[in-house]
Scaffold this motif. Structure first.
Motif, PDB file in Angstrom:
ATOM      1  N   GLN A 173       0.835  -1.209   0.000  1.00  0.00           N
ATOM      2  CA  GLN A 173       0.000   0.000   0.000  1.00  0.00           C
ATOM      3  C   GLN A 173       0.864   1.251   0.000  1.00  0.00           C
ATOM      4  OE1 GLN A 173      -2.659  -0.627   3.410  1.00  0.00           O
ATOM      5  NE2 GLN A 173      -4.319  -0.286   1.948  1.00  0.00           N
ATOM      6  N   THR A 174       1.919   1.216   0.813  1.00  0.00           N
ATOM      7  CA  THR A 174       2.841   2.351   0.864  1.00  0.00           C
ATOM      8  C   THR A 174       4.274   1.832   0.770  1.00  0.00           C
ATOM      9  OG1 THR A 174       2.918   2.328   3.289  1.00  0.00           O
ATOM     10  CG2 THR A 174       1.310   3.811   2.268  1.00  0.00           C
ATOM     11  N   ASN A 175       5.104   2.641   0.152  1.00  0.00           N
ATOM     12  CA  ASN A 175       6.533   2.350   0.052  1.00  0.00           C
ATOM     13  C   ASN A 175       7.315   3.428   0.773  1.00  0.00           C
ATOM     14  OD1 ASN A 175       6.200   0.054  -1.481  1.00  0.00           O
ATOM     15  ND2 ASN A 175       6.679   1.029  -3.428  1.00  0.00           N
ATOM     16  N   LYS A 176       8.526   3.077   1.162  1.00  0.00           N
ATOM     17  CA  LYS A 176       9.422   4.032   1.794  1.00  0.00           C
ATOM     18  C   LYS A 176      10.672   4.133   0.938  1.00  0.00           C
ATOM     19  CE  LYS A 176      11.879   5.051   6.060  1.00  0.00           C
ATOM     20  NZ  LYS A 176      12.166   4.627   7.429  1.00  0.00           N
ATOM     21  N   ILE A 177      10.992   5.356   0.544  1.00  0.00           N
ATOM     22  CA  ILE A 177      12.215   5.600  -0.209  1.00  0.00           C
ATOM     23  C   ILE A 177      13.230   6.210   0.751  1.00  0.00           C
ATOM     24  CG2 ILE A 177      11.430   7.844  -1.051  1.00  0.00           C
ATOM     25  CD1 ILE A 177      12.997   7.245  -3.637  1.00  0.00           C
ATOM     26  N   ASN A 178      14.426   5.652   0.755  1.00  0.00           N
ATOM     27  CA  ASN A 178      15.472   6.098   1.666  1.00  0.00           C
ATOM     28  C   ASN A 178      16.731   6.408   0.862  1.00  0.00           C
ATOM     29  OD1 ASN A 178      16.506   6.684   4.208  1.00  0.00           O
ATOM     30  ND2 ASN A 178      17.444   4.668   4.380  1.00  0.00           N
ATOM     31  N   ILE A 179      17.264   7.615   1.058  1.00  0.00           N
ATOM     32  CA  ILE A 179      18.493   8.016   0.377  1.00  0.00           C
ATOM     33  C   ILE A 179      19.554   8.285   1.431  1.00  0.00           C
ATOM     34  CG2 ILE A 179      19.580   9.771  -1.072  1.00  0.00           C
ATOM     35  CD1 ILE A 179      16.964   9.963  -2.565  1.00  0.00           C
ATOM     36  N   ASP A 180      20.676   7.599   1.293  1.00  0.00           N
ATOM     37  CA  ASP A 180      21.800   7.752   2.208  1.00  0.00           C
ATOM     38  C   ASP A 180      22.994   8.285   1.437  1.00  0.00           C
ATOM     39  OD1 ASP A 180      20.501   6.565   4.500  1.00  0.00           O
ATOM     40  OD2 ASP A 180      20.743   4.635   3.497  1.00  0.00           O
ATOM     41  N   ALA A 181      23.754   9.158   2.092  1.00  0.00           N
ATOM     42  CA  ALA A 181      24.979   9.674   1.484  1.00  0.00           C
ATOM     43  C   ALA A 181      26.051   9.768   2.558  1.00  0.00           C
ATOM     44  CB  ALA A 181      24.741  11.038   0.855  1.00  0.00           C
ATOM     45  N   SER A 182      27.185   9.163   2.268  1.00  0.00           N
ATOM     46  CA  SER A 182      28.350   9.287   3.123  1.00  0.00           C
ATOM     47  C   SER A 182      29.299  10.236   2.415  1.00  0.00           C
ATOM     48  CB  SER A 182      29.003   7.924   3.330  1.00  0.00           C
ATOM     49  OG  SER A 182      30.185   8.066   4.078  1.00  0.00           O
ATOM     50  N   VAL A 183      29.641  11.332   3.102  1.00  0.00           N
ATOM     51  CA  VAL A 183      30.416  12.397   2.464  1.00  0.00           C
ATOM     52  C   VAL A 183      31.721  12.603   3.215  1.00  0.00           C
ATOM     53  CG1 VAL A 183      30.405  14.811   1.745  1.00  0.00           C
ATOM     54  CG2 VAL A 183      28.265  13.529   1.795  1.00  0.00           C
ATOM     55  N   LYS A 184      32.822  12.557   2.469  1.00  0.00           N
ATOM     56  CA  LYS A 184      34.125  12.900   3.026  1.00  0.00           C
ATOM     57  C   LYS A 184      34.447  14.302   2.539  1.00  0.00           C
ATOM     58  CE  LYS A 184      38.878  11.283   3.411  1.00  0.00           C
ATOM     59  NZ  LYS A 184      39.836  10.216   3.034  1.00  0.00           N
ATOM     60  N   ILE A 185      34.534  15.242   3.470  1.00  0.00           N
ATOM     61  CA  ILE A 185      34.820  16.638   3.161  1.00  0.00           C
ATOM     62  C   ILE A 185      36.292  16.867   3.453  1.00  0.00           C
ATOM     63  CG2 ILE A 185      34.256  19.043   3.648  1.00  0.00           C
ATOM     64  CD1 ILE A 185      31.520  18.011   4.719  1.00  0.00           C
ATOM     65  N   ILE A 186      37.066  17.119   2.405  1.00  0.00           N
ATOM     66  CA  ILE A 186      38.505  17.337   2.552  1.00  0.00           C
ATOM     67  C   ILE A 186      38.741  18.839   2.580  1.00  0.00           C
ATOM     68  CG2 ILE A 186      40.781  16.890   1.574  1.00  0.00           C
ATOM     69  CD1 ILE A 186      39.403  14.459   0.124  1.00  0.00           C
ATOM     70  N   LEU A 187      39.053  19.356   3.781  1.00  0.00           N
ATOM     71  CA  LEU A 187      39.241  20.789   3.970  1.00  0.00           C
ATOM     72  C   LEU A 187      40.655  21.234   3.622  1.00  0.00           C
ATOM     73  CD1 LEU A 187      37.336  20.940   7.356  1.00  0.00           C
ATOM     74  CD2 LEU A 187      36.483  21.713   5.157  1.00  0.00           C
ATOM     75  N   SER A 188      41.625  20.411   3.925  1.00  0.00           N
ATOM     76  CA  SER A 188      43.022  20.669   3.565  1.00  0.00           C
ATOM     77  C   SER A 188      43.712  19.313   3.456  1.00  0.00           C
ATOM     78  CB  SER A 188      43.701  21.570   4.603  1.00  0.00           C
ATOM     79  OG  SER A 188      43.795  20.911   5.849  1.00  0.00           O
ATOM     80  N   GLU A 189      45.011  19.329   3.253  1.00  0.00           N
ATOM     81  CA  GLU A 189      45.736  18.087   3.032  1.00  0.00           C
ATOM     82  C   GLU A 189      45.577  17.100   4.191  1.00  0.00           C
ATOM     83  OE1 GLU A 189      50.184  17.377   2.010  1.00  0.00           O
ATOM     84  OE2 GLU A 189      49.395  18.971   0.722  1.00  0.00           O
ATOM     85  N   ASN A 190      45.666  17.587   5.407  1.00  0.00           N
ATOM     86  CA  ASN A 190      45.587  16.711   6.582  1.00  0.00           C
ATOM     87  C   ASN A 190      44.303  16.888   7.379  1.00  0.00           C
ATOM     88  OD1 ASN A 190      48.187  15.760   6.014  1.00  0.00           O
ATOM     89  ND2 ASN A 190      49.109  17.477   7.120  1.00  0.00           N
ATOM     90  N   ASN A 191      43.377  17.661   6.884  1.00  0.00           N
ATOM     91  CA  ASN A 191      42.153  17.959   7.622  1.00  0.00           C
ATOM     92  C   ASN A 191      40.941  17.547   6.807  1.00  0.00           C
ATOM     93  OD1 ASN A 191      40.309  18.967   9.421  1.00  0.00           O
ATOM     94  ND2 ASN A 191      40.704  21.109   8.954  1.00  0.00           N
ATOM     95  N   PHE A 192      40.230  16.534   7.295  1.00  0.00           N
ATOM     96  CA  PHE A 192      39.009  16.106   6.623  1.00  0.00           C
ATOM     97  C   PHE A 192      38.024  15.612   7.666  1.00  0.00           C
ATOM     98  CE2 PHE A 192      41.525  12.266   6.931  1.00  0.00           C
ATOM     99  CZ  PHE A 192      40.591  11.303   7.289  1.00  0.00           C
ATOM    100  N   LEU A 193      36.773  15.528   7.269  1.00  0.00           N
ATOM    101  CA  LEU A 193      35.760  14.945   8.140  1.00  0.00           C
ATOM    102  C   LEU A 193      34.813  14.106   7.308  1.00  0.00           C
ATOM    103  CD1 LEU A 193      32.795  17.038   8.690  1.00  0.00           C
ATOM    104  CD2 LEU A 193      34.830  18.409   8.413  1.00  0.00           C
ATOM    105  N   VAL A 194      34.241  13.101   7.930  1.00  0.00           N
ATOM    106  CA  VAL A 194      33.304  12.199   7.262  1.00  0.00           C
ATOM    107  C   VAL A 194      31.949  12.351   7.937  1.00  0.00           C
ATOM    108  CG1 VAL A 194      32.788   9.808   6.700  1.00  0.00           C
ATOM    109  CG2 VAL A 194      35.158  10.596   6.694  1.00  0.00           C
TER     110      VAL A 194
END
Length: 156
Positions: A89-110
């Motif tokens: 009767q109903t469906n659920k759509i789920n979108i996932d994104a894993s993002v690695k943000i590289i701010l500088s050479e040694n600085n990043f966050l996931v």
């Protein structure tokens, strides 16, 4: 005298509201970063929409911070509820994104972002596909905004 008073009050209100200093949050000139590159892995539809939303931040000259992104996305559609015959009767759509943000050479966050929506199943498959595409577009757009917020938060 009362007519003059009303005009004076209206004029003051107009001046007050017209010079309130409103500026949009995503004003392109106030953003201090530029996205140098984006690598995508995963669902093609999600990739296209996120890429479109982030394109206005790509390769901007004279920006202080240069950022690179690696995005891994997925889209899943599951049955959310069934009727007494066992049909969806109903469906659920789920979108996932894993993002690695590289701010500088040694600085990043996931960061991981997830958005979902539930919709009613329709008998006509063409209409069903249109609904799924529109929901994918909207949810991907919301994830792109969350990515921009995260970059803004970490580049200030």
């Amino acid at each position: 005298m009362t007519k003059l008073k009303k005009i004076f009050i209206l004029l003051n209100l107009f001046l007050f509201f017209s010079s309130c200093g409103y500026t949009p949050i995503f004003s392109k000139k106030d953003v201090n970063f530029s996205i140098e590159s984006i690598e995508f892995f995963g669902d093609r539809d999600v990739k296209e929409k996120i890429s479109h939303e982030l394109s206005s931040y790509k390769n901007k000259p004279n920006k202080e911070k240069k950022v690179s992104l690696i995005i891994n996305s997925s889209k899943k559609i599951n049955v959310a509820s069934k009727n007494s015959k066992g049909e969806a009767q109903t469906n659920k759509i789920n979108i996932d994104a894993s993002v690695k943000i590289i701010l500088s050479e040694n600085n990043f966050l996931v960061k991981s972002f997830s958005k979902s929506s539930i919709y009613t199943v329709i008998d006509r498959k063409s209409e069903q596909k249109l609904i799924e595409n529109k929901l994918t577009e909207n949810l991907s757009s919301e994830i792109a905004l969350q990515i921009i917020f995260e970059i803004l938060k970490n580049t200030k």
